[in-house]
Design a protein around this motif. Sequence first.
Motif, PDB file in Angstrom:
ATOM      1  N   GLY A 672      80.076 -77.869   1.456  1.00 13.57           N
ATOM      2  CA  GLY A 672      80.508 -77.795   2.834  1.00 13.57           C
ATOM      3  C   GLY A 672      79.343 -77.883   3.800  1.00 13.57           C
ATOM      4  N   TYR A 673      79.665 -77.652   5.071  1.00 14.07           N
ATOM      5  CA  TYR A 673      78.623 -77.673   6.093  1.00 14.07           C
ATOM      6  C   TYR A 673      79.173 -77.029   7.362  1.00 14.07           C
ATOM      7  CZ  TYR A 673      81.251 -81.684   7.902  1.00 14.07           C
ATOM      8  OH  TYR A 673      82.237 -82.497   8.396  1.00 14.07           O
ATOM      9  N   SER A 674      78.253 -76.621   8.204  1.00 15.27           N
ATOM     10  CA  SER A 674      78.566 -76.128   9.544  1.00 15.27           C
ATOM     11  C   SER A 674      77.882 -77.042  10.544  1.00 15.27           C
ATOM     12  CB  SER A 674      78.075 -74.685   9.726  1.00 15.27           C
ATOM     13  OG  SER A 674      78.691 -73.824   8.784  1.00 15.27           O
ATOM     14  N   TYR A 675      78.327 -76.970  11.792  1.00 12.51           N
ATOM     15  CA  TYR A 675      77.727 -77.854  12.789  1.00 12.51           C
ATOM     16  C   TYR A 675      77.826 -77.249  14.174  1.00 12.51           C
ATOM     17  CZ  TYR A 675      82.616 -79.237  13.684  1.00 12.51           C
ATOM     18  OH  TYR A 675      83.953 -79.230  13.979  1.00 12.51           O
ATOM     19  N   TRP A 676      76.906 -77.678  15.013  1.00 18.41           N
ATOM     20  CA  TRP A 676      76.935 -77.380  16.431  1.00 18.41           C
ATOM     21  C   TRP A 676      77.498 -78.585  17.167  1.00 18.41           C
ATOM     22  CZ3 TRP A 676      75.873 -72.740  18.598  1.00 18.41           C
ATOM     23  CH2 TRP A 676      75.042 -71.843  17.906  1.00 18.41           C
ATOM     24  N   TYR A 677      78.234 -78.324  18.233  1.00 17.71           N
ATOM     25  CA  TYR A 677      78.664 -79.424  19.081  1.00 17.71           C
ATOM     26  C   TYR A 677      78.993 -78.876  20.459  1.00 17.71           C
ATOM     27  CZ  TYR A 677      83.689 -78.427  19.458  1.00 17.71           C
ATOM     28  OH  TYR A 677      84.893 -77.883  19.780  1.00 17.71           O
ATOM     29  N   ALA A 678      79.026 -79.777  21.455  1.00 11.94           N
ATOM     30  CA  ALA A 678      79.382 -79.374  22.819  1.00 11.94           C
ATOM     31  C   ALA A 678      80.826 -79.777  23.069  1.00 11.94           C
ATOM     32  CB  ALA A 678      78.457 -80.058  23.829  1.00 11.94           C
ATOM     33  N   PRO A 679      81.731 -78.802  23.220  1.00  9.69           N
ATOM     34  CA  PRO A 679      83.149 -79.132  23.444  1.00  9.69           C
ATOM     35  C   PRO A 679      83.342 -79.751  24.823  1.00  9.69           C
ATOM     36  CG  PRO A 679      82.807 -76.779  23.655  1.00  9.69           C
ATOM     37  CD  PRO A 679      81.509 -77.346  23.160  1.00  9.69           C
ATOM     38  N   PRO A 680      84.374 -80.558  24.972  1.00  2.94           N
ATOM     39  CA  PRO A 680      84.622 -81.215  26.268  1.00  2.94           C
ATOM     40  C   PRO A 680      85.250 -80.260  27.277  1.00  2.94           C
ATOM     41  CG  PRO A 680      86.318 -81.831  24.701  1.00  2.94           C
ATOM     42  CD  PRO A 680      85.340 -80.989  23.937  1.00  2.94           C
ATOM     43  N   SER A 681      85.349 -80.747  28.521  1.00  5.06           N
ATOM     44  CA  SER A 681      86.090 -80.082  29.603  1.00  5.06           C
ATOM     45  C   SER A 681      85.485 -78.765  30.036  1.00  5.06           C
ATOM     46  CB  SER A 681      87.566 -79.859  29.197  1.00  5.06           C
ATOM     47  OG  SER A 681      88.167 -81.091  28.844  1.00  5.06           O
ATOM     48  N   VAL A 682      84.234 -78.506  29.717  1.00  2.00           N
ATOM     49  CA  VAL A 682      83.593 -77.274  30.191  1.00  2.00           C
ATOM     50  C   VAL A 682      82.292 -77.614  30.910  1.00  2.00           C
ATOM     51  CG1 VAL A 682      84.622 -75.771  28.473  1.00  2.00           C
ATOM     52  CG2 VAL A 682      82.492 -76.981  27.942  1.00  2.00           C
ATOM     53  N   ASP A 696      85.557 -71.366  13.473  1.00  2.00           N
ATOM     54  CA  ASP A 696      84.272 -70.993  14.038  1.00  2.00           C
ATOM     55  C   ASP A 696      83.312 -70.606  12.931  1.00  2.00           C
ATOM     56  OD1 ASP A 696      85.171 -71.419  16.619  1.00  2.00           O
ATOM     57  OD2 ASP A 696      85.970 -69.371  16.799  1.00  2.00           O
ATOM     58  N   ALA A 697      82.021 -70.928  13.156  1.00  2.00           N
ATOM     59  CA  ALA A 697      80.997 -70.596  12.168  1.00  2.00           C
ATOM     60  C   ALA A 697      80.233 -69.365  12.623  1.00  2.00           C
ATOM     61  CB  ALA A 697      80.034 -71.774  11.985  1.00  2.00           C
ATOM     62  N   SER A 698      79.835 -68.530  11.667  1.00  2.00           N
ATOM     63  CA  SER A 698      79.006 -67.365  11.971  1.00  2.00           C
ATOM     64  C   SER A 698      77.570 -67.829  12.189  1.00  2.00           C
ATOM     65  CB  SER A 698      79.048 -66.352  10.812  1.00  2.00           C
ATOM     66  OG  SER A 698      80.369 -65.882  10.636  1.00  2.00           O
ATOM     67  N   ILE A 699      76.872 -67.096  13.112  1.00  2.00           N
ATOM     68  CA  ILE A 699      75.486 -67.438  13.415  1.00  2.00           C
ATOM     69  C   ILE A 699      74.631 -66.242  13.058  1.00  2.00           C
ATOM     70  CG2 ILE A 699      73.837 -68.094  15.206  1.00  2.00           C
ATOM     71  CD1 ILE A 699      76.138 -69.319  16.732  1.00  2.00           C
ATOM     72  N   THR A 700      73.722 -66.437  12.137  1.00  2.00           N
ATOM     73  CA  THR A 700      72.827 -65.371  11.695  1.00  2.00           C
ATOM     74  C   THR A 700      71.405 -65.892  11.768  1.00  2.00           C
ATOM     75  OG1 THR A 700      74.511 -64.515  10.194  1.00  2.00           O
ATOM     76  CG2 THR A 700      72.227 -63.797   9.825  1.00  2.00           C
ATOM     77  N   GLY A 701      70.518 -65.119  12.371  1.00  2.00           N
ATOM     78  CA  GLY A 701      69.146 -65.586  12.465  1.00  2.00           C
ATOM     79  C   GLY A 701      68.182 -64.449  12.632  1.00  2.00           C
ATOM     80  N   TYR A 702      66.952 -64.666  12.245  1.00  2.00           N
ATOM     81  CA  TYR A 702      65.912 -63.659  12.418  1.00  2.00           C
ATOM     82  C   TYR A 702      65.424 -63.642  13.864  1.00  2.00           C
ATOM     83  CZ  TYR A 702      61.527 -61.138  11.902  1.00  2.00           C
ATOM     84  OH  TYR A 702      60.506 -60.239  12.050  1.00  2.00           O
ATOM     85  N   ASN A 703      65.375 -64.785  14.447  1.00  2.00           N
ATOM     86  CA  ASN A 703      64.902 -64.877  15.826  1.00  2.00           C
ATOM     87  C   ASN A 703      65.585 -66.077  16.473  1.00  2.00           C
ATOM     88  OD1 ASN A 703      63.528 -64.573  18.151  1.00  2.00           O
ATOM     89  ND2 ASN A 703      61.560 -65.317  17.409  1.00  2.00           N
ATOM     90  N   GLY A 704      66.210 -65.857  17.632  1.00  2.00           N
ATOM     91  CA  GLY A 704      66.853 -66.961  18.334  1.00  2.00           C
ATOM     92  C   GLY A 704      66.446 -66.975  19.787  1.00  2.00           C
ATOM     93  N   THR A 705      66.199 -68.153  20.334  1.00  2.00           N
ATOM     94  CA  THR A 705      65.800 -68.298  21.725  1.00  2.00           C
ATOM     95  C   THR A 705      66.737 -69.270  22.400  1.00  2.00           C
ATOM     96  OG1 THR A 705      63.487 -67.884  21.173  1.00  2.00           O
ATOM     97  CG2 THR A 705      63.927 -68.949  23.289  1.00  2.00           C
ATOM     98  N   PHE A 706      67.321 -68.862  23.541  1.00  2.00           N
ATOM     99  CA  PHE A 706      68.275 -69.685  24.262  1.00  2.00           C
ATOM    100  C   PHE A 706      67.839 -69.768  25.722  1.00  2.00           C
ATOM    101  CE2 PHE A 706      70.383 -67.666  20.740  1.00  2.00           C
ATOM    102  CZ  PHE A 706      71.109 -68.696  20.153  1.00  2.00           C
TER     103      PHE A 706
END
Length: 898
Positions: A672-682, A696-706
């Motif tokens: 399998g696989y997970s993916y990021w994408y930008a949904p429309p209409s927002v 929906d996919a779970s997001i787990t990380g040691y360090n995340g920057t947004f």
Amino acid sequence: MTRHLLAFAGLAASAAFFVSAAHAAPELPGFYWPGGARQDSTFNAPGTSINGMRIDAFGALIDKINSDLAEAEILAQAAIPKAQIDVAGGVAGLDGNARVASPVWSPSLTSSPQTLGGLQPLINAGRFPVASSLASATDPFESPDAFYIGGLPTQGWAADGTATNQTSRPGSLVVAGQPWGPFNGATLESLVMAAGVDAQNGVCAADWRAGAGHYCGADGVAQYIGVTNVAAMIVGNVSSFTAGSVVLKTALTAEQMSRLRVGMYISTNIVNDTTVPTAATDSWGNTKLAHLNYYLSIISGWSADGTTIYVSGWDIPWGGSHASGQIPQQNSGDAVDTWNSNYGAPVVFIGNPDNGSAHNEYLDYKGYNAGDVSGVFELAADMVAGSSTIKVNGTPKTVAGYTTNITGSGIASGTTVTGMSTTNGVTTITLSTPTVSAEDASKTSVTVFSSGINKGTATAHALTGDEIDLRYWATRPNEVHLDGITIGVDSDSGSPLGRTALTPDSYMLSLSGDIHNLLVLDGPDDGNIISGHSFYLHGQQGVSTVNGDNRPIQTLFGFTGEVDGDSAYNLMGWEKKDLPDTNGINGASFHLGIVDNGYANTLDPSQNGAGEIVWNQNGTNIGGISLCGASGCGLDVRADGLLTATQQINAKNTIAMTAGNQLQFIPSDNNGYSYWYAPPSVGGLTLSAKTYQGGDASITGYNGTFTGALNVTGAATAASLTSKGAVSGEAATFDSLTTSGSILGKGGLQVGNGQNLILYPSTPGAYSYLIGASATEIDAKTSAGGDAAFHAWDIVSSGNITGKDLTVLNGGVLQFYPAATGVPGPYLQAIGSGPATLAAISNAGGLAYFQAAQYHENLYTPASSTAACTAGDFVDDANYHYVCVADNSWKRVALSTF
């Protein structure tokens, strides 16, 4: 003949004695008739004796003498006196080896060896006499100074050089010999452009008389061509110009006029920078040789006194317009040249070209010699709009099989003629396309163009410029060396300038023209097509490890660019056999990359690599390419376009996934696989993480920057999260969370393990934070260590609120809820527009009771009984209790001890 003359000399005395004794004849020749018949009948008696000699025997002697004398008379008539040998007006004598002993000078030389057609001229010099005017020149395009071989009229020419017939005898020149020394001795043929006498070529042009160090080898040259910028034969100072002449300040001498020719170049030093700018640059801004922008012409004659030279008209050939009647020095922009000559005054240069070319090969194919036929006929036409026929006055020439096109006003482009018929001088032409407009025959015409093939007289359809063929027979390797075409450029020894004297647009080889192939290079597979320091091109031989070959790497081409003179980048292309046992391209890769240092034609491309693009890397990516660094490849593109990164990707700029495409993440087990994408209409404000199953996919990380908002609709777990935008989510867990935006938590916001919720002000520096003091208490602290003030629009608490100061601003309330019902209870509020009054108000709107075990107030004494107050106010001092019973009306009661 010589024998007869000697016999005559030996008998002269006897003959003279005989004649004088018998007849006393005054002249011996009077006794003979032509042919030797005796005149005197005295000698007719046979057997008669004179002085003891029989007459018949003496008669025979006399016959012999008579014969010799007759022959001597013929020789005497044809004899040339010695005084006329080797002198002007005489003949050239021969030496003992039968060679001409003196030079032979002749204004005209013609040789006509015998042919089956008689004596037909083969070579000639001087056929065309020197003329002093265009009117007296037989052919102004022929040179009186030329030596002709072949091409001469077979029946000769008139005194003025005019041909008596148009059939020529073919001619050829064969020069055979052996070069034997330097200079002119080094060549079989030398073509030297020079203005002086006794010109020498430049083969081994060193003075060998100086000994060692002055020999350049022993070159032998079949044909040498030497070109220079020859000086003018004559430079004349100008008095004035006219449209058809130039008048000189100083008349030409007789010797100078003898060098003039009709059809000779004559140029001025009058330039016009307006017509043709002197300065010139190429497309890259490099300086080119100054434009030629001076007036020149062709000599058509000259005056007998040498003061005036007539020309065919002045012009600047390199200009855009060529008006007739131009006069140098009389046009706007005319000036005296300071670049080419710099005389400072008007002069003319006679008899020199403005450039020098060693070779100018002109290949000229004449289609009509090979049978091509064409005809163009312009005829008045009468046409009707929309008609497929037109009528013309006349009969256009047509030939069966010709392709005939027709053009004219009212006829569509590309129209062809499909048929013609002529009646009473009027031709009806059938068109492939109807006419597009009606035209008056008196106002328009059509042009009919016919082309086809007829009987040709020339079978050659290929023309060749220079051809070099080498054939060799040898028994030893490396025995023969070939120099095909060699071009060398260098300055003379001692020249003040080197290459900077050449204009930047100078070149050694230029190829141009409307042709399919400008350059064709063909050679053996294993040879080099081009081999040079800066550019190298190998034949088509590549790699091979089959059929006994062992060539796993082969360089195909390379470009070298030096850096600082001691290192170099080489852009090279090479093949590598990665799978020796696999035949064909599936087992080989092609590389285009940089190899550092050295020269491309001598490098092993498998060494010193500095990055490359590889097709079919390691023989495992057929149809794909790989991008590689010096020590490894990190990016592969498969044949189907799939992009695979085999190394970490670090982006210092935007990575964009457009059109809603996904950024997929595949686990190591490919399950399998997970993916990021930008949904429309927002509006591009949301980034969603999904699984291949659609959820929906779970997001787990040691360090995340947004840097923007983080919206989580599922669970998110990370050791650290830094965001410059808003953070929102239903459930998110972070060991550390830092954001420059808001935090929205649909499932609540929790800070665990005794950690702080740090709040930074808009200006950098100290900060405040909230910390859970216990399960029921929250403390607001500052980074300086003290308690922090807490400001809020609404504060709702089911527990205690403890603080040094509690401030409610802008008419806000401090409301209290009863424990039993949960219905909003009374509240405290500052009322009034003057000094604030704190009121306890019930939820029903009236005043509420205020109950306390003890009250504390500051002691205060009204100024008088009429001091300002509001009914209901009360205060105390040390002696009285004051009550405001009406606005601005106080009453008091005394206090007593107990």
